[in-house]
Structure formats: C-alpha cells, structure tokens
Design a protein around this motif. Structure first.
Motif, PDB file in Angstrom:
ATOM      1  N   ALA A 199      45.098  18.272  47.986  1.00 15.96           N
ATOM      2  CA  ALA A 199      44.149  18.602  49.057  1.00 15.96           C
ATOM      3  C   ALA A 199      44.227  17.554  50.171  1.00 15.96           C
ATOM      4  N   ARG A 200      44.380  16.305  49.775  1.00 12.63           N
ATOM      5  CA  ARG A 200      44.397  15.220  50.775  1.00 12.63           C
ATOM      6  C   ARG A 200      45.609  15.345  51.692  1.00 12.63           C
ATOM      7  N   GLN A 201      46.748  15.698  51.113  1.00 10.48           N
ATOM      8  CA  GLN A 201      47.959  15.820  51.931  1.00 10.48           C
ATOM      9  C   GLN A 201      47.808  16.953  52.949  1.00 10.48           C
ATOM     10  N   ALA A 258      41.047  12.235  59.584  1.00 14.29           N
ATOM     11  CA  ALA A 258      39.923  11.998  60.487  1.00 14.29           C
ATOM     12  C   ALA A 258      39.746  13.155  61.482  1.00 14.29           C
ATOM     13  N   GLU A 259      38.741  13.046  62.325  1.00 10.69           N
ATOM     14  CA  GLU A 259      38.525  14.068  63.338  1.00 10.69           C
ATOM     15  C   GLU A 259      39.601  13.973  64.404  1.00 10.69           C
ATOM     16  N   PRO A 260      39.999  15.133  64.979  1.00 12.81           N
ATOM     17  CA  PRO A 260      40.918  15.021  66.100  1.00 12.81           C
ATOM     18  C   PRO A 260      40.228  14.276  67.233  1.00 12.81           C
ATOM     19  N   PRO A 294      28.825   9.962  66.077  1.00 13.34           N
ATOM     20  CA  PRO A 294      27.504   9.508  65.625  1.00 13.34           C
ATOM     21  C   PRO A 294      27.543   8.757  64.300  1.00 13.34           C
ATOM     22  N   LEU A 295      28.666   8.884  63.568  1.00  9.53           N
ATOM     23  CA  LEU A 295      28.745   8.177  62.282  1.00  9.53           C
ATOM     24  C   LEU A 295      29.204   6.729  62.451  1.00  9.53           C
ATOM     25  N   ILE A 296      29.605   6.385  63.659  1.00 12.33           N
ATOM     26  CA  ILE A 296      30.109   5.020  63.872  1.00 12.33           C
ATOM     27  C   ILE A 296      29.071   4.204  64.633  1.00 12.33           C
ATOM     28  N   PHE A 314      37.953   9.452  45.043  1.00  4.60           N
ATOM     29  CA  PHE A 314      38.731  10.537  45.656  1.00  4.60           C
ATOM     30  C   PHE A 314      38.747  10.396  47.175  1.00  4.60           C
ATOM     31  N   GLY A 315      39.441  11.338  47.824  1.00  4.73           N
ATOM     32  CA  GLY A 315      39.504  11.335  49.280  1.00  4.73           C
ATOM     33  C   GLY A 315      38.187  11.780  49.894  1.00  4.73           C
ATOM     34  N   GLU A 316      38.028  11.496  51.178  1.00  4.77           N
ATOM     35  CA  GLU A 316      36.890  11.997  51.963  1.00  4.77           C
ATOM     36  C   GLU A 316      35.544  11.507  51.460  1.00  4.77           C
ATOM     37  N   GLU A 317      35.518  10.358  50.806  1.00  3.52           N
ATOM     38  CA  GLU A 317      34.228   9.852  50.322  1.00  3.52           C
ATOM     39  C   GLU A 317      33.557   8.939  51.350  1.00  3.52           C
ATOM     40  N   GLY A 318      34.302   8.600  52.402  1.00  4.91           N
ATOM     41  CA  GLY A 318      33.711   7.754  53.444  1.00  4.91           C
ATOM     42  C   GLY A 318      34.249   6.329  53.468  1.00  4.91           C
ATOM     43  N   LYS A 319      35.433   6.108  52.912  1.00  2.00           N
ATOM     44  CA  LYS A 319      36.021   4.746  52.914  1.00  2.00           C
ATOM     45  C   LYS A 319      36.244   4.230  54.330  1.00  2.00           C
ATOM     46  N   SER A 320      36.892   5.065  55.157  1.00  2.00           N
ATOM     47  CA  SER A 320      37.261   4.595  56.496  1.00  2.00           C
ATOM     48  C   SER A 320      36.017   4.357  57.346  1.00  2.00           C
ATOM     49  N   ILE A 321      35.050   5.263  57.252  1.00  2.00           N
ATOM     50  CA  ILE A 321      33.795   5.094  58.005  1.00  2.00           C
ATOM     51  C   ILE A 321      33.073   3.826  57.534  1.00  2.00           C
ATOM     52  N   THR A 322      33.060   3.609  56.217  1.00  2.00           N
ATOM     53  CA  THR A 322      32.378   2.420  55.684  1.00  2.00           C
ATOM     54  C   THR A 322      33.098   1.153  56.118  1.00  2.00           C
ATOM     55  N   ARG A 334      49.158   6.491  53.891  1.00  2.00           N
ATOM     56  CA  ARG A 334      49.416   7.916  53.645  1.00  2.00           C
ATOM     57  C   ARG A 334      48.762   8.745  54.746  1.00  2.00           C
ATOM     58  N   ARG A 335      47.449   8.482  54.967  1.00  6.45           N
ATOM     59  CA  ARG A 335      46.699   9.219  55.993  1.00  6.45           C
ATOM     60  C   ARG A 335      45.870   8.240  56.802  1.00  6.45           C
ATOM     61  N   PRO A 336      46.516   7.425  57.636  1.00  6.92           N
ATOM     62  CA  PRO A 336      45.744   6.434  58.381  1.00  6.92           C
ATOM     63  C   PRO A 336      44.748   7.116  59.313  1.00  6.92           C
ATOM     64  N   ARG A 372      42.295   6.690  64.863  1.00  5.10           N
ATOM     65  CA  ARG A 372      41.688   7.924  65.382  1.00  5.10           C
ATOM     66  C   ARG A 372      40.198   7.735  65.592  1.00  5.10           C
ATOM     67  N   TYR A 373      39.544   7.109  64.606  1.00  2.00           N
ATOM     68  CA  TYR A 373      38.106   6.884  64.774  1.00  2.00           C
ATOM     69  C   TYR A 373      37.833   6.008  65.998  1.00  2.00           C
ATOM     70  N   LEU A 374      38.773   5.112  66.295  1.00  4.40           N
ATOM     71  CA  LEU A 374      38.588   4.222  67.453  1.00  4.40           C
ATOM     72  C   LEU A 374      39.206   4.808  68.725  1.00  4.40           C
ATOM     73  N   VAL A 416      31.070   5.516  46.923  1.00  2.00           N
ATOM     74  CA  VAL A 416      30.809   6.733  46.140  1.00  2.00           C
ATOM     75  C   VAL A 416      30.043   7.688  47.040  1.00  2.00           C
ATOM     76  N   ARG A 417      30.645   8.830  47.330  1.00  4.78           N
ATOM     77  CA  ARG A 417      29.928   9.832  48.129  1.00  4.78           C
ATOM     78  C   ARG A 417      29.216  10.783  47.189  1.00  4.78           C
ATOM     79  N   GLU A 418      27.968  11.015  47.462  1.00  4.24           N
ATOM     80  CA  GLU A 418      27.186  11.844  46.546  1.00  4.24           C
ATOM     81  C   GLU A 418      27.866  13.191  46.315  1.00  4.24           C
ATOM     82  N   TYR A 472      26.786   3.690  48.217  1.00  7.36           N
ATOM     83  CA  TYR A 472      26.474   5.085  47.909  1.00  7.36           C
ATOM     84  C   TYR A 472      26.314   5.822  49.232  1.00  7.36           C
ATOM     85  N   ASN A 473      27.232   6.718  49.518  1.00 10.45           N
ATOM     86  CA  ASN A 473      27.322   7.300  50.860  1.00 10.45           C
ATOM     87  C   ASN A 473      26.867   8.755  50.907  1.00 10.45           C
ATOM     88  N   ASP A 474      26.208   9.094  52.012  1.00 11.31           N
ATOM     89  CA  ASP A 474      25.907  10.485  52.338  1.00 11.31           C
ATOM     90  C   ASP A 474      25.059  11.177  51.276  1.00 11.31           C
TER      91      ASP A 474
HETATM   92  N1  LIG Z   1      27.504   9.456  55.502  1.00 13.08           N
HETATM   93  C1  LIG Z   1      28.193  10.473  56.026  1.00 13.08           C
HETATM   94  N2  LIG Z   1      27.547  11.516  56.574  1.00 13.08           N
HETATM   95  C2  LIG Z   1      28.213  12.564  57.131  1.00 13.08           C
HETATM   96  N3  LIG Z   1      29.565  12.646  57.169  1.00 13.08           N
HETATM   97  C3  LIG Z   1      30.265  11.634  56.634  1.00 13.08           C
HETATM   98  C4  LIG Z   1      29.641  10.496  56.035  1.00 13.08           C
HETATM   99  N4  LIG Z   1      30.592   9.642  55.594  1.00 13.08           N
HETATM  100  C5  LIG Z   1      31.766  10.240  55.903  1.00 13.08           C
HETATM  101  N5  LIG Z   1      31.584  11.414  56.527  1.00 13.08           N
HETATM  102  C6  LIG Z   1      32.615  12.340  57.030  1.00 13.08           C
HETATM  103  O1  LIG Z   1      33.486  12.634  55.948  1.00 13.08           O
HETATM  104  C7  LIG Z   1      34.823  12.671  56.391  1.00 13.08           C
HETATM  105  C8  LIG Z   1      35.625  11.648  55.627  1.00 13.08           C
HETATM  106  O2  LIG Z   1      35.187  10.339  55.993  1.00 13.08           O
HETATM  107  P1  LIG Z   1      36.193   9.129  55.914  1.00 13.08           P
HETATM  108  O3  LIG Z   1      37.373   9.378  56.774  1.00 13.08           O
HETATM  109  O4  LIG Z   1      35.429   7.876  56.145  1.00 13.08           O
HETATM  110  O5  LIG Z   1      36.574   9.262  54.385  1.00 13.08           O
HETATM  111  P2  LIG Z   1      37.752   8.593  53.581  1.00 13.08           P
HETATM  112  O6  LIG Z   1      37.228   8.327  52.213  1.00 13.08           O
HETATM  113  O7  LIG Z   1      38.307   7.454  54.338  1.00 13.08           O
HETATM  114  O8  LIG Z   1      38.771   9.795  53.547  1.00 13.08           O
HETATM  115  P3  LIG Z   1      40.341   9.718  53.196  1.00 13.08           P
HETATM  116  O9  LIG Z   1      40.428   9.659  51.703  1.00 13.08           O
HETATM  117  O10 LIG Z   1      40.888  10.967  53.776  1.00 13.08           O
HETATM  118  O11 LIG Z   1      40.902   8.480  53.821  1.00 13.08           O
HETATM  119  C9  LIG Z   1      34.807  12.431  57.884  1.00 13.08           C
HETATM  120  O12 LIG Z   1      34.781  13.666  58.548  1.00 13.08           O
HETATM  121  C10 LIG Z   1      33.505  11.697  58.095  1.00 13.08           C
HETATM  122  O13 LIG Z   1      33.001  11.898  59.388  1.00 13.08           O
END
Ligand SMILES: Nc1ncnc2c1ncn2[C@@H]1O[C@H](COP(=O)(O)OP(=O)(O)OP(=O)(O)O)[C@@H](O)[C@H]1O
Ligand SMILES: [Mg+2]
Length: 269
Positions: free
Chosen positions: A14-16, A21-23, A52-54, A94-102, A126-128, A132-134, A228-230, A255-257
């Motif tokens: 799924a990650r591949q 990130a957002e375009p 708004p998340l940054i 796993f992916g998309e848990e919010g690592k990059s945002i955190t 792999r997926r920088p 993009r966020y910046l 850890v994303r809920e 503990y995110n989101d």
């Molecule tokens: N607390 C939050 N509330 C709402 N959306 C969030 C939250 N944290 C992350 N997201 C959204 O979830 C998506 C994944 O966030 P992020 O890129 O930080 O995750 P990641 O763990 O780095 O993902 P990847 O494994 O793909 O690198 C993004 O679209 C981000 O905007």
C-alpha cells in the motif's frame, strides 16, 4: 504466512502505491546553508507553509502547537543530560501514522526556541516527504552525500523557521537499508553530531514493521520517538515493532490523531 507477515506485506504494498505527502507546488531551492554561518539562519525569510497540520509560526491549531511544545519539553528534558544526546529518530509501526508530520513539527518547535539549532534529515529514502511538506524541490540530499556526488553544504536547506535546516532525501532508492547501514552513513552521523554539538538532529524514517531502515539507523542514533496513530496498528504490531528496535533507547511514544474528545487540559493530539 502468519497474520503479521500478511499485514506487513500489505502495508509495504500500500505504501509503494500511495503518493508521498500532499501534492504541493514545489519551488526550486535557492537557500543553501553556507558552512560555518549558523547565525545567517535567522536572517532567512521563512518558507511559506499553508498546511494546518504544520505548526510554523502562527500556523496550525493552537491546541496542537501546545502539544508539540509539551513534546519539545519532554524531549529536551530527556536529552539534555550530562552528555547531550542530540540525534533522534522518528518512526512508527506502519505507514501514514504521522512520522513526518511529528518529526517536522517537533523540529520546528525546537528550532523556534532561540538557542536550539535543529537539523531535520529526511532518511525516508523510499517515500521522502519533508521537502513536500515544506514546499521545496531539492536537487541533492542525503543520497548524494552518501554516494559522494554532493557535499553537505551543497545539500542543506535553510527553512527560515527559527534555526531549522533541512537535509532532504535527494530522491529515492531501492536499497535504503544498505545505504543507511553503510560505513559512510555512520561517518555522516558522526560528522553532523560533532560538527554541530549544540544541534538537535532529527531523522524521519520509513515504518518499522515493513522495512528494516529505521532499525538499521536506530543503531547509530541516541534515541527513538515512536509514533502511534490511533486505530492503525494493533498492540501486538506495536510490541513487535518496538522489539525490533531493541538496540535503541526509546525516548517515548507520540499518540497521534486520536478521536478522544477534547476536554479541559486534554487535546486531541
Ligand atoms: N494528527 C493528524 N491529524 C490529521 N491528519 C494527520 C495527522 N497526522 C498525520 N496526518 C495526515 O496523515 C498523512 C500521513 O502523515 P505523515 O506523512 O506524517 O505520515 P508518515 O507516517 O510519515 O507516512 P509515511 O509512512 O508515508 O512516511 C498525511 O496526509 C497527514 O497530513
Ligand atoms: Mg513519512
């Protein structure tokens, strides 16, 4: 194949398939850091961020900004001991848990405290996502520093967000664990650590269960922040993931989101 193995394979697949990130409209980089001139960082106009998340200056949810300040205090408390533990890694199960945002929000929050210079390294080869966020389009980054085709000063980007500097990934590769575990990577961490002894260095990485990258890198840094994303990973997945990082010092879990309702003094971040 066990349930966990199946989940790992699915997560990796799924990650591949997902775009990183957002375009964003990316602008070419014209703000490289000149070596040995850290004060010039503060004179750089800040990158414009409209996510708004940054939590850049004045941006982002107020409650979220407060939570990141708390996270900053906890990190500073744990790392400013007798010897300053200045290299941290952010990962998750796993992916998309919010690592990059955190990683980004922690780095910005630390950098906005006047005396904290921060280097944020995109070690997700792999997926920088950090560039993009910046909103920047770097030409070179960590990959080129590791293969010798660029030097650090050619790759570091001033963000103008306090004293925050970005070392972008510089692209993606198919063998990141090999690169991240290389002798050159250890030397680079050492060089960064000693060149900037008062500087926090935060590494953003891929998730831990599908890939070995964070595990490999964890052996070279001082501490790990685990996101850890809920509702994403089960307790069993998280335990497995944490045990794969056993050689690392766990600083804490973010503990995110969470949907946990906001109450006085308790925020959803
Ligand atoms: N607390 C939050 N509330 C709402 N959306 C969030 C939250 N944290 C992350 N997201 C959204 O979830 C998506 C994944 O966030 P992020 O890129 O930080 O995750 P990641 O763990 O780095 O993902 P990847 O494994 O793909 O690198 C993004 O679209 C981000 O905007
Ligand atoms: Mg990421």
């Amino acid at each position: 194949m066990s349930r966990i193995e199946r989940a790992i394979e699915e997560a990796a697949r799924a990650r591949q398939q997902q775009p990183a990130a957002e375009p964003a409209t990316l602008v070419p980089v014209t703000r490289l850091v000149r070596a040995g001139n850290p004060e010039a960082l503060l004179a750089t106009p800040p990158l414009e961020i409209h996510n708004p998340l940054i939590v850049a200056a004045g941006e982002g949810d107020l409650a979220a900004r407060e939570e990141y300040k708390k996270l900053r205090s906890l990190v500073v408390r744990q790392t400013r001991g007798e010897s300053f533990a200045n290299t941290l890694l952010v990962t998750s199960t796993f992916g998309e848990e919010g690592k990059s945002i955190t990683a980004l929000n922690l780095a910005i929050t630390l950098a906005q405290e006047y005396d904290h210079t921060v280097l944020l390294v995109d070690a997700d080869l792999r997926r920088p996502a950090l560039h993009r966020y910046l909103g920047v389009q770097p030409e070179v980054g960590l990959i080129q520093c590791l293969d010798g085709s660029a030097t650090l000063p050619q790759a570091l980007i001033k963000t103008g967000l306090g004293k925050l500097v970005l070392l972008p990934a510089g692209g993606s590769v198919s063998n990141p664990a090999e690169l991240l575990g290389s002798k050159r990577m250890l030397e680079l961490i050492d060089e960064l650590k000693h060149r900037y002894p008062d500087r926090y260095i935060i590494f953003d990485t891929p998730p831990t269960l599908p890939f070995a990258d964070a595990q490999v890198l964890a052996a070279g840094v001082d501490g790990v922040l685990f996101v850890v994303r809920e509702g994403v990973a089960t307790l069993g997945d998280i335990k497995e993931s944490l045990s794969s990082l056993q050689r690392a010092r766990l600083l804490g879990v973010v503990y995110n989101d969470t949907l946990f309702p906001r109450k006085k003094g308790i925020y959803y971040y």
